[in-house]
Design a protein around this motif. Structure first.
Motif, PDB file in Angstrom:
ATOM      1  N   LEU A 160      75.575  73.021  13.421  1.00 20.76           N
ATOM      2  CA  LEU A 160      76.900  72.491  13.705  1.00 20.76           C
ATOM      3  C   LEU A 160      77.794  73.577  14.284  1.00 20.76           C
ATOM      4  N   PRO A 161      78.570  73.257  15.303  1.00 17.71           N
ATOM      5  CA  PRO A 161      79.479  74.246  15.877  1.00 17.71           C
ATOM      6  C   PRO A 161      80.562  74.634  14.876  1.00 17.71           C
ATOM      7  N   VAL A 162      81.055  75.852  15.012  1.00 12.76           N
ATOM      8  CA  VAL A 162      82.114  76.327  14.126  1.00 12.76           C
ATOM      9  C   VAL A 162      83.473  76.269  14.798  1.00 12.76           C
ATOM     10  N   THR A 163      83.533  75.780  16.035  1.00  7.98           N
ATOM     11  CA  THR A 163      84.788  75.672  16.763  1.00  7.98           C
ATOM     12  C   THR A 163      85.127  74.215  17.027  1.00  7.98           C
ATOM     13  N   THR A 164      86.417  73.953  17.126  1.00  6.45           N
ATOM     14  CA  THR A 164      86.882  72.591  17.373  1.00  6.45           C
ATOM     15  C   THR A 164      86.450  72.105  18.749  1.00  6.45           C
ATOM     16  N   SER A 165      86.559  72.944  19.756  1.00  2.87           N
ATOM     17  CA  SER A 165      86.215  72.510  21.121  1.00  2.87           C
ATOM     18  C   SER A 165      84.745  72.115  21.221  1.00  2.87           C
ATOM     19  N   ALA A 166      83.864  72.913  20.629  1.00  7.25           N
ATOM     20  CA  ALA A 166      82.438  72.582  20.688  1.00  7.25           C
ATOM     21  C   ALA A 166      82.122  71.381  19.803  1.00  7.25           C
ATOM     22  N   SER A 167      82.785  71.260  18.661  1.00 14.97           N
ATOM     23  CA  SER A 167      82.562  70.111  17.780  1.00 14.97           C
ATOM     24  C   SER A 167      82.977  68.811  18.460  1.00 14.97           C
ATOM     25  N   ASP A 168      84.119  68.833  19.136  1.00 17.46           N
ATOM     26  CA  ASP A 168      84.579  67.641  19.841  1.00 17.46           C
ATOM     27  C   ASP A 168      83.605  67.262  20.949  1.00 17.46           C
ATOM     28  N   ALA A 169      83.110  68.260  21.670  1.00 20.04           N
ATOM     29  CA  ALA A 169      82.155  67.983  22.742  1.00 20.04           C
ATOM     30  C   ALA A 169      80.872  67.391  22.188  1.00 20.04           C
ATOM     31  N   MET A 170      80.410  67.915  21.066  1.00 15.09           N
ATOM     32  CA  MET A 170      79.179  67.410  20.464  1.00 15.09           C
ATOM     33  C   MET A 170      79.363  65.998  19.928  1.00 15.09           C
ATOM     34  N   ALA A 171      80.523  65.719  19.341  1.00  4.96           N
ATOM     35  CA  ALA A 171      80.788  64.384  18.797  1.00  4.96           C
ATOM     36  C   ALA A 171      80.795  63.326  19.888  1.00  4.96           C
TER      37      ALA A 171
END
Length: 416
Positions: free
Chosen positions: A335-346
């Motif tokens: 799981l990404p630890v950053t908001t930008s990468a988490s949003d992109a993955m979601a």
């Protein structure tokens, strides 16, 4: 948090020369291996990333040494004890080094946009006395994996409570399943399996104000239940839980020998490669889904010994770019630890399998990383917790011993 199977010898490479300054600098990084074979070792990831960085900063060389999770924390400790720490280390714990004044603060290294991009609860977990030294690197949560084929043959459905889990395990055992429920309490990562069960029982390693509560009544009841209702009834397989490591449990699941177990995202790829049809559901609790699952994050940190603060910070800004965080997370099903990468993955269809884990991360409970005593307490748990469910074992006595050591360490920590 996330263990691998074999130690890799130190592998390094050197790139070009030059950077943010006029003189050549070599930055040394020691990192953990998230791969499960030579084909996907983290060395390959870091080599690609370092080459990319060096091409943009020709007077900086990035020298990377990758070790297995079995070895990497010890390797860094040996380097620190010898007075020659690496410039950066990507390992499992930071607090002891921070407490000794050996680390740069995160805000001395990272740009404001990069700092602001980290998920809030992960940044908080990187703080010692309200100052962030640990920079989150990779995260995971846990779900219950189950073998769909074995469940269909036993005519059962995934459990939501402990009683249902025990009933399912009985049915799987009746069908000849080798490990109805795999319970890895061996020394590799016993602290993770332990914490997941403690949360399911309504407690955890600490209370709401952060004081160790290993021998709470709920925790004692949890391990008494495990001993009596799972292990004592032969529902955890041929290897004693105290000798079963997580990597071996995952391998057994990927071989089709496990009915169900708690797992993190990397198990998806491992099982899929072997053709195992699996499902994932929230980890059961005593009376239903626990209010929080276990989250794990690993850490990046930078040592002050050799200086180069600005260059380390510039490299870490590059490491934590949205693209690089996504690339690493996708490579190792983390799981990404950053908001930008988490949003992109979601939002990405290609990451659909990770969404159950992503959904759990905001409410996940982490290890007490900010306590300098945690590294030793975690080591004690790895060594002793398997005794709670062994034949003749006494959960109360084992948890009391662990609590005594934790309380002593905590008192020394507060006094210091």
């Amino acid at each position: 948090m996330i263990a691998v199977v074999s130690a890799l010898g130190m592998t390094t490479f050197l790139g070009g020369c030059g950077s943010t300054g006029s003189s050549d600098v070599t930055l040394k990084l020691v990192a953990a291996d998230y791969g499960d074979s030579a084909a996907n070792t983290s060395q390959k990831y870091w080599d690609r990333l370092a080459r990319d960085y060096e091409s943009r900063h020709p007077s900086v060389k990035i020298q990377v040494s990758v070790y297995s999770w079995t070895d990497v924390d010890r390797k860094v400790k040996e380097m620190v004890d010898a007075g020659d720490p690496p410039d950066m280390a990507q390992i499992g714990a930071y607090a002891d080094y921070a407490d000794r004044g050996l680390l740069y603060k995160a805000d001395d290294l990272l740009s404001i946009p990069v700092q602001a991009d980290f998920l809030g609860q992960l940044s908080e977990a990187g703080q010692l006395r309200h100052v962030q030294y640990g920079i989150p690197f990779a995260a995971s949560t846990r779900v219950l994996f189950y073998n769909k084929t074995l469940f269909d043959e036993a005519h059962i459905t995934p459990p939501k409570t402990w009683d249902q889990l025990a009933s399912d395990a009985e049915a799987l055992k009746a069908e000849g399943v080798k490990y109805p429920y795999a319970l890895p309490l061996g020394p590799e990562e016993a602290q993770a399996e332990t914490m997941q069960w403690l949360l399911g029982g309504g407690s955890g390693y600490t209370d709401d104000i952060g004081t160790y509560t290993l021998n709470s009544p709920q925790n004692t009841e949890t391990f008494t239940w495990l001993k009596d209702e799972l292990v004592g009834k032969g529902l955890t397989g041929p290897v004693a839980p105290g000798k079963l490591n997580r990597a071996d449990a995952f391998a057994a699941f990927a071989s089709g020998d496990v009915g169900m177990l708690n797992g993190h995202p990397t198990l998806m790829q491992q099982a899929a490669k072997k053709g195992v049809k699996f499902g994932m559901v929230p980890v059961p609790g005593r009376s239903g889904t626990p209010k929080s699952t276990m989250g794990v994050t690993d850490w990046m940190m930078a040592f002050k010994k050799h200086g180069h603060k600005d260059r380390i910070g510039d490299f870490l800004d590059f490491v934590y770019s949205r693209k690089n965080v996504l690339d690493f997370s996708r490579e190792y099903d983390l799981l990404p630890v950053t908001t930008s990468a988490s949003d992109a993955m979601a939002d990405a269809q290609q990451d659909e399998n990770l969404r159950p884990f992503l959904d759990e991360l905001p409410l996940a409970q982490l290890y007490p990383f900010g306590k300098t005593s945690w590294a030793q307490i975690s080591a004690d748990i790895k060594k002793q917790i398997g005794q709670t469910v062994s034949p003749g074992g006494d959960p109360t006595a084992v948890l009391n011993r662990l609590q005594d050591k934790a309380s002593t360490a905590e008192s020394a920590e507060l006094a210091g």
